[in-house]
Design a protein around this motif. Sequence first.
Motif, PDB file in Angstrom:
ATOM      1  N   PHE A  82       7.039   2.870  -5.526  1.00 29.65           N
ATOM      2  CA  PHE A  82       6.554   4.118  -4.953  1.00 29.65           C
ATOM      3  C   PHE A  82       7.674   5.124  -4.682  1.00 29.65           C
ATOM      4  O   PHE A  82       7.437   6.315  -4.587  1.00 29.65           O
ATOM      5  CB  PHE A  82       5.806   3.806  -3.657  1.00 29.65           C
ATOM      6  CG  PHE A  82       5.050   4.971  -3.107  1.00 29.65           C
ATOM      7  CD1 PHE A  82       3.931   5.446  -3.757  1.00 29.65           C
ATOM      8  CD2 PHE A  82       5.467   5.608  -1.947  1.00 29.65           C
ATOM      9  CE1 PHE A  82       3.221   6.536  -3.266  1.00 29.65           C
ATOM     10  CE2 PHE A  82       4.767   6.699  -1.452  1.00 29.65           C
ATOM     11  CZ  PHE A  82       3.640   7.153  -2.114  1.00 29.65           C
ATOM     12  N   ARG A 231       1.703  11.824  -5.372  1.00 31.62           N
ATOM     13  CA  ARG A 231       2.165  10.426  -5.528  1.00 31.62           C
ATOM     14  C   ARG A 231       1.108   9.456  -5.009  1.00 31.62           C
ATOM     15  O   ARG A 231       0.775   8.479  -5.663  1.00 31.62           O
ATOM     16  CB  ARG A 231       3.493  10.215  -4.801  1.00 31.62           C
ATOM     17  CG  ARG A 231       4.672  10.804  -5.561  1.00 31.62           C
ATOM     18  CD  ARG A 231       5.994  10.262  -5.103  1.00 31.62           C
ATOM     19  NE  ARG A 231       6.219  10.488  -3.690  1.00 31.62           N
ATOM     20  CZ  ARG A 231       7.007   9.740  -2.932  1.00 31.62           C
ATOM     21  NH1 ARG A 231       7.631   8.688  -3.450  1.00 31.62           N
ATOM     22  NH2 ARG A 231       7.202   9.998  -1.664  1.00 31.62           N
ATOM     23  N   PHE A 232       0.574   9.735  -3.815  1.00 27.47           N
ATOM     24  CA  PHE A 232      -0.448   8.853  -3.248  1.00 27.47           C
ATOM     25  C   PHE A 232      -1.707   8.842  -4.110  1.00 27.47           C
ATOM     26  O   PHE A 232      -2.285   7.801  -4.376  1.00 27.47           O
ATOM     27  CB  PHE A 232      -0.804   9.287  -1.820  1.00 27.47           C
ATOM     28  CG  PHE A 232       0.036   8.628  -0.772  1.00 27.47           C
ATOM     29  CD1 PHE A 232      -0.220   7.319  -0.408  1.00 27.47           C
ATOM     30  CD2 PHE A 232       1.083   9.296  -0.179  1.00 27.47           C
ATOM     31  CE1 PHE A 232       0.557   6.680   0.557  1.00 27.47           C
ATOM     32  CE2 PHE A 232       1.869   8.671   0.784  1.00 27.47           C
ATOM     33  CZ  PHE A 232       1.603   7.366   1.151  1.00 27.47           C
ATOM     34  N   LEU A 235      -1.081   6.975  -7.425  1.00 24.02           N
ATOM     35  CA  LEU A 235      -0.965   5.532  -7.203  1.00 24.02           C
ATOM     36  C   LEU A 235      -2.342   4.917  -6.987  1.00 24.02           C
ATOM     37  O   LEU A 235      -2.654   3.850  -7.523  1.00 24.02           O
ATOM     38  CB  LEU A 235      -0.061   5.258  -6.005  1.00 24.02           C
ATOM     39  CG  LEU A 235       0.261   3.789  -5.733  1.00 24.02           C
ATOM     40  CD1 LEU A 235       1.059   3.179  -6.878  1.00 24.02           C
ATOM     41  CD2 LEU A 235       1.032   3.618  -4.441  1.00 24.02           C
ATOM     42  N   ILE A 273       2.109   2.225   2.024  1.00 20.13           N
ATOM     43  CA  ILE A 273       0.662   2.228   1.791  1.00 20.13           C
ATOM     44  C   ILE A 273      -0.081   1.663   3.002  1.00 20.13           C
ATOM     45  O   ILE A 273      -1.117   2.192   3.395  1.00 20.13           O
ATOM     46  CB  ILE A 273       0.322   1.418   0.521  1.00 20.13           C
ATOM     47  CG1 ILE A 273       0.975   2.089  -0.688  1.00 20.13           C
ATOM     48  CG2 ILE A 273      -1.177   1.331   0.311  1.00 20.13           C
ATOM     49  CD1 ILE A 273       1.030   1.223  -1.903  1.00 20.13           C
TER      50      ILE A 273
END
Length: 384
Positions: A82, A231-232, A235, A273
Motif C-alpha cells: 500500500f 489508493r484506497f 485497493l 486498512i
Amino acid sequence: VKNNQQHIDKSYYSNPINIEIGKRIETNEPIFLSLNNTSIYNNCHIAVAGNSGTGKTQFALDFLYQIHKESNGHINYIYLDFKGLKQDDVKDLEHFFSETKTDLIDVPQTPFPVNPLTFIDNVNEVNKNMGIDKFVDIICKYSNLGIKQKGKLREAALEAFVEQKGGTYPSISQINEYLQSIVGDKKDTLTEIMDELSRYKIFIDDPKNQSNFFAKNLYLSLSGDLSNSVRFTSLFLIINYIYNTFMNMDNSPVEDNIKAMRYVILIDEAHVIFKEKKYQSILEKMLREIRSKGVSVVLLSQGIEEYNQPDFDFSTMCEIAFVLDIKDKNNLKAMEKFLGLSGNNSKNIARSMEKIEPRQAISNIKEFDVAKLFKVKQYWERKK
C-alpha cells in the motif's frame, strides 16, 4: 455478487505444504509449519506483527518464495504493497522477482491487469444491478459521498453497461465520460476520484487484454504519490474483485486432512486498512469465507493493537500468528489474545519478549514450543 458469466478458474495444489519458518536458536535446527494440514489448523490465515527493521518483510518474502517452490508454481499469490516501492526497493527485490517469476505492477506506471467491473454479471439483470450497486458503494464509501452522488454514479454505470454489445464490459473511463455528461461543469469529490482513476489508467480499459492474473505471481505497488482516496478505492476494487472471483469458484477439496490450496493474498502495512472503518467489513468477510476456496490471507502489521479494532479483532480470524519485536512488549494480555493463548503462557511470553532481538519471533504454531524465541527465515539470506 453472483457472476455466471465469469469463467475464471484456478487450479489447486493438493499435496502437503511444509514451510520452514525459522531455526531453533540453540541448535540451528529448522522449524516447519504444516500450513494446509486440517488436523492441525482450521485455516491457513496468518497474522504477523513487528516493528520496521525487525525482519518482518524478509520473513514474508521467504514465505512466498517457499510457497512458490513447494507447489511448483501451482499456488500463486498477490503481494499488496500500500505504501509503494521506491527505485532502491525495486532493485533490492529483483532477485526475489526473478526467482519466483513475480510480475511487478507499479501503479500508475503499469495499470493493474484487470478491469475491476468484470466482477459484475453483465447478462443476468438482477445480478448486474447488484454488481453495479457494489461498484458504486466501493467508489463512494471512502469519501463519504451522499445519496445524490451515488445516484449519479449509478446512472452513469447503468448507461455505460447498456451501451455495451455482445456481453462486453465498459471501462472506468467510459463510466467517467457518462458521469461528466450527467454532472456537467459542477466538479466535486466524486468527479475528482473518477477523473483520477481514469487519468492515471489505474486499471486496463479493454477487458479483452485481461489475462487470468490468478495464474501469475504479482507484486502490486500503489504509488504514494496518488491521493489517498484513489489508493484506497483502487485497493478495494482489487480486493473486491479477488474476493468475488474466488467466491464464484467451487470449494477446494480436503483429502487425508490436507486442504488443497489455490492462492495467497498478502497485505503489507495492513494496519492502514484495519483503521479504515469503512473497509473492515470486506476484509472480515474475506477472512471468514475465502478459506473454503483454498486461499490463505497473510496480514503484516507493525503492532498487535492495530489488529484489535473496536468492532472486530482481525487476529481472531488468523489461526497462525507470529510476533517479532514490537513497541508494546509489556502488554502481555494483548499478546496472549493475539496468539490465541491462555493466561498460563504469560511468563513464557514475558521472558521471550525481554530477550527478543531483530529477526527473532515467538509464535503459536503447534510444531514448536509456544512463545519460545526462534530465528525467523529471511529471504535476503538466499542471495548469498
